[in-house]
Design a protein around this motif. Structure first.
Motif, PDB file in Angstrom:
ATOM      1  N   VAL A 169     -25.519  -6.352  27.060  1.00  0.00           N
ATOM      2  CA  VAL A 169     -24.485  -7.368  27.280  1.00  0.00           C
ATOM      3  C   VAL A 169     -24.311  -8.222  26.028  1.00  0.00           C
ATOM      4  N   ALA A 170     -25.418  -8.563  25.361  1.00  0.00           N
ATOM      5  CA  ALA A 170     -25.338  -9.369  24.138  1.00  0.00           C
ATOM      6  C   ALA A 170     -24.483  -8.674  23.084  1.00  0.00           C
ATOM      7  N   ALA A 171     -24.706  -7.364  22.894  1.00  0.00           N
ATOM      8  CA  ALA A 171     -23.928  -6.612  21.909  1.00  0.00           C
ATOM      9  C   ALA A 171     -22.470  -6.478  22.340  1.00  0.00           C
ATOM     10  N   CYS A 172     -22.245  -6.252  23.627  1.00  0.00           N
ATOM     11  CA  CYS A 172     -20.883  -6.111  24.152  1.00  0.00           C
ATOM     12  C   CYS A 172     -20.093  -7.402  23.987  1.00  0.00           C
ATOM     13  N   VAL A 173     -20.709  -8.526  24.318  1.00  0.00           N
ATOM     14  CA  VAL A 173     -20.020  -9.810  24.219  1.00  0.00           C
ATOM     15  C   VAL A 173     -19.756 -10.156  22.755  1.00  0.00           C
ATOM     16  N   ALA A 174     -20.676  -9.820  21.868  1.00  0.00           N
ATOM     17  CA  ALA A 174     -20.461 -10.087  20.436  1.00  0.00           C
ATOM     18  C   ALA A 174     -19.214  -9.357  19.942  1.00  0.00           C
ATOM     19  N   ASP A 175     -19.062  -8.097  20.328  1.00  0.00           N
ATOM     20  CA  ASP A 175     -17.852  -7.346  19.960  1.00  0.00           C
ATOM     21  C   ASP A 175     -16.607  -7.968  20.593  1.00  0.00           C
ATOM     22  N   SER A 176     -16.744  -8.414  21.840  1.00  0.00           N
ATOM     23  CA  SER A 176     -15.600  -9.006  22.537  1.00  0.00           C
ATOM     24  C   SER A 176     -15.188 -10.331  21.909  1.00  0.00           C
ATOM     25  N   VAL A 177     -16.159 -11.107  21.420  1.00  0.00           N
ATOM     26  CA  VAL A 177     -15.831 -12.356  20.739  1.00  0.00           C
ATOM     27  C   VAL A 177     -14.967 -12.068  19.511  1.00  0.00           C
ATOM     28  N   PHE A 178     -15.334 -11.033  18.773  1.00  0.00           N
ATOM     29  CA  PHE A 178     -14.544 -10.651  17.595  1.00  0.00           C
ATOM     30  C   PHE A 178     -13.123 -10.252  18.003  1.00  0.00           C
ATOM     31  N   GLN A 179     -13.003  -9.432  19.042  1.00  0.00           N
ATOM     32  CA  GLN A 179     -11.690  -8.980  19.483  1.00  0.00           C
ATOM     33  C   GLN A 179     -10.845 -10.145  19.990  1.00  0.00           C
ATOM     34  N   HIS A 180     -11.441 -11.032  20.808  1.00  0.00           N
ATOM     35  CA  HIS A 180     -10.699 -12.179  21.329  1.00  0.00           C
ATOM     36  C   HIS A 180     -10.265 -13.108  20.191  1.00  0.00           C
ATOM     37  N   LEU A 181     -11.145 -13.293  19.202  1.00  0.00           N
ATOM     38  CA  LEU A 181     -10.794 -14.132  18.060  1.00  0.00           C
ATOM     39  C   LEU A 181      -9.650 -13.504  17.274  1.00  0.00           C
ATOM     40  N   GLN A 182      -9.704 -12.200  17.103  1.00  0.00           N
ATOM     41  CA  GLN A 182      -8.639 -11.493  16.396  1.00  0.00           C
ATOM     42  C   GLN A 182      -7.299 -11.648  17.123  1.00  0.00           C
ATOM     43  N   TRP A 183      -7.318 -11.428  18.437  1.00  0.00           N
ATOM     44  CA  TRP A 183      -6.080 -11.549  19.221  1.00  0.00           C
ATOM     45  C   TRP A 183      -5.540 -12.972  19.199  1.00  0.00           C
ATOM     46  N   SER A 184      -6.435 -13.940  19.300  1.00  0.00           N
ATOM     47  CA  SER A 184      -6.000 -15.341  19.298  1.00  0.00           C
ATOM     48  C   SER A 184      -5.344 -15.707  17.977  1.00  0.00           C
ATOM     49  N   LEU A 185      -5.909 -15.224  16.877  1.00  0.00           N
ATOM     50  CA  LEU A 185      -5.321 -15.514  15.575  1.00  0.00           C
ATOM     51  C   LEU A 185      -3.969 -14.821  15.416  1.00  0.00           C
ATOM     52  N   VAL A 186      -3.878 -13.587  15.910  1.00  0.00           N
ATOM     53  CA  VAL A 186      -2.604 -12.862  15.835  1.00  0.00           C
ATOM     54  C   VAL A 186      -1.527 -13.604  16.626  1.00  0.00           C
ATOM     55  N   MET A 265       6.470 -11.148   8.880  1.00  0.00           N
ATOM     56  CA  MET A 265       6.340 -10.980  10.333  1.00  0.00           C
ATOM     57  C   MET A 265       6.222  -9.506  10.704  1.00  0.00           C
ATOM     58  N   GLY A 266       6.734  -8.626   9.850  1.00  0.00           N
ATOM     59  CA  GLY A 266       6.627  -7.202  10.126  1.00  0.00           C
ATOM     60  C   GLY A 266       5.301  -6.598   9.733  1.00  0.00           C
ATOM     61  N   LYS A 267       4.458  -7.400   9.063  1.00  0.00           N
ATOM     62  CA  LYS A 267       3.159  -6.896   8.634  1.00  0.00           C
ATOM     63  C   LYS A 267       2.112  -7.079   9.723  1.00  0.00           C
ATOM     64  N   ASP A 268       0.978  -6.421   9.522  1.00  0.00           N
ATOM     65  CA  ASP A 268      -0.138  -6.551  10.450  1.00  0.00           C
ATOM     66  C   ASP A 268      -0.743  -7.938  10.307  1.00  0.00           C
ATOM     67  N   LYS A 269      -0.873  -8.662  11.419  1.00  0.00           N
ATOM     68  CA  LYS A 269      -1.385 -10.027  11.386  1.00  0.00           C
ATOM     69  C   LYS A 269      -2.904 -10.100  11.559  1.00  0.00           C
ATOM     70  N   THR A 270      -3.555  -8.963  11.727  1.00  0.00           N
ATOM     71  CA  THR A 270      -5.004  -8.960  11.935  1.00  0.00           C
ATOM     72  C   THR A 270      -5.692  -9.135  10.593  1.00  0.00           C
ATOM     73  N   SER A 271      -6.064 -10.373  10.279  1.00  0.00           N
ATOM     74  CA  SER A 271      -6.642 -10.682   8.974  1.00  0.00           C
ATOM     75  C   SER A 271      -8.165 -10.692   8.975  1.00  0.00           C
ATOM     76  N   LEU A 272      -8.788 -10.590  10.141  1.00  0.00           N
ATOM     77  CA  LEU A 272     -10.245 -10.609  10.192  1.00  0.00           C
ATOM     78  C   LEU A 272     -10.806  -9.237   9.837  1.00  0.00           C
ATOM     79  N   THR A 273     -11.805  -9.238   8.973  1.00  0.00           N
ATOM     80  CA  THR A 273     -12.478  -8.006   8.582  1.00  0.00           C
ATOM     81  C   THR A 273     -13.908  -8.043   9.100  1.00  0.00           C
TER      82      THR A 273
END
Length: 320
Positions: A169-186, A265-273
């Motif tokens: 669960v710790a590893a799963c949530v860590a990945d999900s935090v990254f994804q949620h942060l990415q989506w929120s920034l987008v 606006m037509g570019k990819d907004k996912t700036s997190l690496t």
């Protein structure tokens, strides 16, 4: 000799003598203390921490529209590029109620294969025997203590740590935090780009009207003063022409900003690496049983020494 001048004196010879005689007591103290440490180690819940490391490639640079807006009389409103979310506020952003609530609602799978929401997992894991009136609020409070975000000011490297009793669960949530942060920034950056576009479309109308008025004044001045040779008339025409050119420059700059913004606006907004992906942790962050046994064994030695001193204090301690 006055009472306040008296000193406490330890008889080291007597102390060593009784320590040599108390070897059996030493063994008993160590065994009992070690047993207490071992019993305590069983009550400590094992927790695991999974980590990810990310970096935000989006730079916080001004778009250059602030000066344009000022020129057209709208200096109270200006556009900057990503002026609200930057790495320094990621820790606060991750601890915001809306972000944590989104995490609590996501589905997870435990190491036993059981599927549930992260909220239900936290309540089951940390509040199993309690009656919870507001499970979402309680889960959010627990999650706030289990998710940590730190920023290296020099490298701008962001580290997110997620702690849980279940390593999967710790590893799963860590990945999900990254994804949620990415989506929120987008979502944020797209909404901001759309707001910037609406603002630019608004001020370009005013800029176009200002230019049209300036052009009309210039053409009238040229028609009326075509044959004039007075220096004052020539200077007036030049001033009108300069004002027209300035209005035209403002209009073209705004037009270029709109074109660049539409391209952006037509570019990819996912700036997190993702620099380092999360893995299922093997070792718990809690101390091992051997650690508890060792620490309590040392405490047992101090306990043995204290018992000897108190038991034989009349022979060991004297007042002079």
């Amino acid at each position: 000799m006055q009472a306040q001048d008296r000193k406490i004196v330890f008889n080291m010879y007597s102390l060593l003598k009784y320590l040599r005689k108390g070897k059996l007591l030493l063994c008993i103290c160590i065994i009992l203390s070690a047993a207490g440490g071992l019993a305590l180690s069983f009550t400590v819940v094992k927790e695991y921490t999974a980590s990810i490391k990310i970096i935000d490639n989006e730079s916080s640079e001004n778009s250059g529209v602030e000066s344009i807006a000022g020129l057209v009389g709208l200096s109270g409103t200006f556009i900057t590029k990503d002026d609200a979310i930057f790495p320094q506020i990621f820790p606060d952003f991750l601890s915001s109620p809306s972000f944590i609530k989104g995490l609590c609602a996501m589905p997870i799978t435990t190491k036993t294969g059981e599927s549930m929401t992260y909220k239900a997992h936290l309540i089951k894991q940390y509040m199993p025997d309690e009656e919870v009136e507001d499970s979402m609020y309680s889960a959010q409070m627990i999650a706030l203590g289990k998710i940590a975000c730190t920023l290296d000011q020099q490298t701008q490297l962001i580290t997110i740590d997620v702690t849980d009793q279940d390593a999967f669960v710790a590893a799963c949530v860590a990945d999900s935090v990254f994804q949620h942060l990415q989506w929120s920034l987008v979502d944020y950056r797209m909404e901001k780009a759309e707001a910037d576009l609406r603002f630019l479309n608004k001020i370009i109308i005013k800029a176009k009207d200002d230019y049209d008025e300036a052009f009309e004044r210039y053409t009238k001045a040229m028609d009326q003063d075509m044959e004039a040779e007075m220096q004052s008339v020539v200077a007036k025409v030049e001033a009108i022409e300069n004002d027209m050119n300035l209005k035209y420059d403002i209009y073209t700059q705004i037009h270029d900003q709109i074109r660049l913004l539409l391209m952006d606006m037509g570019k990819d907004k996912t700036s997190l690496t993702l620099v380092a992906n999360s893995t299922v942790p093997i070792k718990p962050i809690t101390k091992s049983k051997i650690f508890f046994i060792a620490v309590f064994s040392v405490l047992g030695v101090f306990l043995w020494l204290l018992i000897i001193i108190l038991w034989r204090r009349k022979e060991i301690i004297s007042m002079e």
